[in-house]
Design an enzyme around this catalytic site. Structure first.
Site, short mmCIF file in Angstrom:
data_model
loop_
_atom_site.label_atom_id
_atom_site.label_comp_id
_atom_site.label_asym_id
_atom_site.label_seq_id
_atom_site.Cartn_x
_atom_site.Cartn_y
_atom_site.Cartn_z
CE LYS A 119 57.30 34.05 13.56
NZ LYS A 119 56.70 32.87 13.62
CE LYS A 207 54.73 36.54 23.27
NZ LYS A 207 53.46 36.14 22.41
CE LYS A 210 59.64 28.38 18.92
NZ LYS A 210 59.34 29.44 18.49
#
Ligand code: TRP
Length: 342
Positions: A119, A207, A210
Site C-alpha cells: 500500500k 480478483k 472495489k
C-alpha cells in the site's frame, strides 16, 4: 469457565460487492452459525483502521452502519448470545493498548509487513497510521485473548505479528496475554470454511476488487438487477469456444461457473457437468445473469427490512460488555508496565 474466542474484523468503509459477499460476509455468517455455542464469537468493525489510507470522512459513520446492516441482511444472527458485534472506536481500550504495544514492537517488523509495503509503495504522504496498522490489529486481538482469528490470506502475517508481540510481552512481564494460535493452526481452522475468490468480470486474472475504476467488472450489492445483468453479459471470456472449468486457460468462464454455483446453491460439480463442452457462451451468461439478478433483488429487499433498532441495541449491549472485558485486560497491562498500582 468462559468460552474460547473467535474474533474477526468486518472491514466497513467501502461499497461491498459480490466478491466480498461470497468471500467474506457469507463465510463470517456461516462461522457464527457453526461455532456459536462452543465459542464466543467477536465480530467487530475496525473503524479506526478505516482511514489509515485517505477516505471521505463525511461518509464513514453512515457507511459503517450501512455495512453492519448488510451483515444482518446476509444472515448475521443478532439474537445469538455467544456473539458480540461492536465498533472498535467505541471501546477506547483498543487505542490505549496500541500506544503501549507500540513500545514493544520494532520498526523493522512493521517495515517488513507485506501490506504496508504494497500500500505504501511509491506513494507520497504515507501516514504513520498505515505503518502502525498491525499494532492496532494486535490490540484488537489481544484484548479479548482470541484463539482463532479467521482472516484472508493478506492478513495472516498481521495475526502472526500479534502472536509475536503477545509472546514477547509475556516473556517480559508474565502471562498478560493469551497469544492467538500459530499460523498453521489458524490456516487449518480457516480452511474448514470456504472462502470463494471471485474474479473481476472484465479482467478475470484479478480478483474482484472495489478499486476497479470503471466498476464494469464489479457487481456491487447495491447494483440494480438490470445493471448487474449487463455486466455479466458483457463479461470477458475467451476465444476457445468450449465451456471448461479451468482457471489457467479460461478464468472468465470458470468464474461465471463459480458464481452460478455459489448463488444457486448447486454444487460446482453439477454446474460444471451441466455446461461442460457447450460451444456457445451465451446460455451460460444468460443463466448467470438470471441468478445474479434474483440474488440482488432478494438481498436488497432483505436489506430494506433490517430492523435498525435491534441492530443498535445489539451494538450497545456488546460494546458495554466488551468494554468491561477489554478494560480488565488493559488494567493488567497498565499495572505490569508501571502505569497503575491497582
Ligand atoms: N485488517 C483486517 C482486514 O483488512 C481487518 C481487521 C482489523 C481485523 N483488525 C482485525 C481482522 C483484527 C481480524 C482481527 O481485513
Amino acid at each position: 469457565m468462559s468460552k474460547p474466542v473467535i474474533l474477526t474484523g468486518l472491514r466497513a468503509n467501502n461499497d461491498l460487492h459480490l466478491g466480498n459477499y461470497l468471500g467474506a460476509l457469507l463465510p463470517i455468517v456461516e462461522l457464527q452459525k457453526a461455532y456459536a455455542g462452543e465459542y464466543q464469537v467477536n465480530l467487530f468493525v475496525p473503524d479506526l483502521h478505516s482511514f489509515t489510507t485517505p477516505i471521505d470522512h463525511s461518509k464513514l459513520y453512515d457507511q459503517t452502519m450501512h455495512n453492519l446492516k448488510i451483515f444482518v441482511a446476509t444472515g448475521l444472527n443478532l439474537d445469538d448470545k455467544d456473539s458480540y458485534i461492536y465498533r472498535q472506536s467505541y471501546i477506547p481500550a483498543h487505542s490505549e493498548l496500541t500506544v503501549i504495544l507500540n513500545c514493544f514492537t520494532y520498526m523493522g517488523e512493521l517495515s517488513r509487513m507485506t501490506q504496508f509495503k504494497e500500500k505504501g509503495q511509491g506513494k507520497q504522504g504515507i501516514s504513520a497510521g498505515l505503518f502502525d496498522y498491525p499494532v492496532l490489529m494486535a490490540a484488537d486481538i489481544l484484548l479479548y485473548g482470541a484463539k482463532y482469528v479467521p482472516v484472508g490470506a493478506d492478513q495472516t502475517q498481521h495475526v502472526e505479528l500479534a502472536r509475536d508481540i503477545a509472546i514477547r510481552v509475556n516473556n517480559k512481564f508474565g502471562e498478560l496475554f493469551t497469544p492467538p494460535e500459530p499460523e498453521n493452526a489458524q490456516i487449518e481452522f480457516a480452511n474448514k470454511q470456504q472462502r470463494l475468490r471471485i474474479r473481476d468480470l472484465v479482467n478475470p486474472e484479478k480478483k474482484m476488487s472495489k478499486s476497479d475504476e470503471t466498476g464494469k467488472g464489479v457487481i456491487f450489492l447495491g447494483d440494480s438487477p438490470e445493471i448487474a445483468s449487463k455486466k455479466i453479459v458483457g463479461s470477458t471470456t475467451d476465444s476457445i469456444g468450449s465451456v471448461n472449468y479451468d482457471y489457467e486457460k479460461q478464468p472468465g468462464i470458470s468464474n461465471l461457473l463459480d458464481i452460478f454455483a455459489a448463488l444457486s446453491g448447486e454444487s460446482i460439480e453439477s454446474v460444471i457437468s451441466k455446461y461442460k463442452g457447450q460451444s456457445q457462451y451465451g446460455q451460460l451468461k444468460k443463466d448467470v445473469a438470471e441468478v445474479v439478478s434474483k440474488f440482488l433483488s432478494n438481498f436488497q429487499s432483505k436489506l430494506n427490512s433490517v430492523d435498525e433498532s435491534a441492530l443498535l441495541s445489539k451494538l450497545e449491549y456488546s460494546e458495554k460488555t466488551m468494554n468491561h472485558t477489554a478494560n480488565h485486560t488493559l488494567l493488567n497491562v497498565q499495572n505490569a508496565v508501571g502505569l497503575r498500582k491497582e
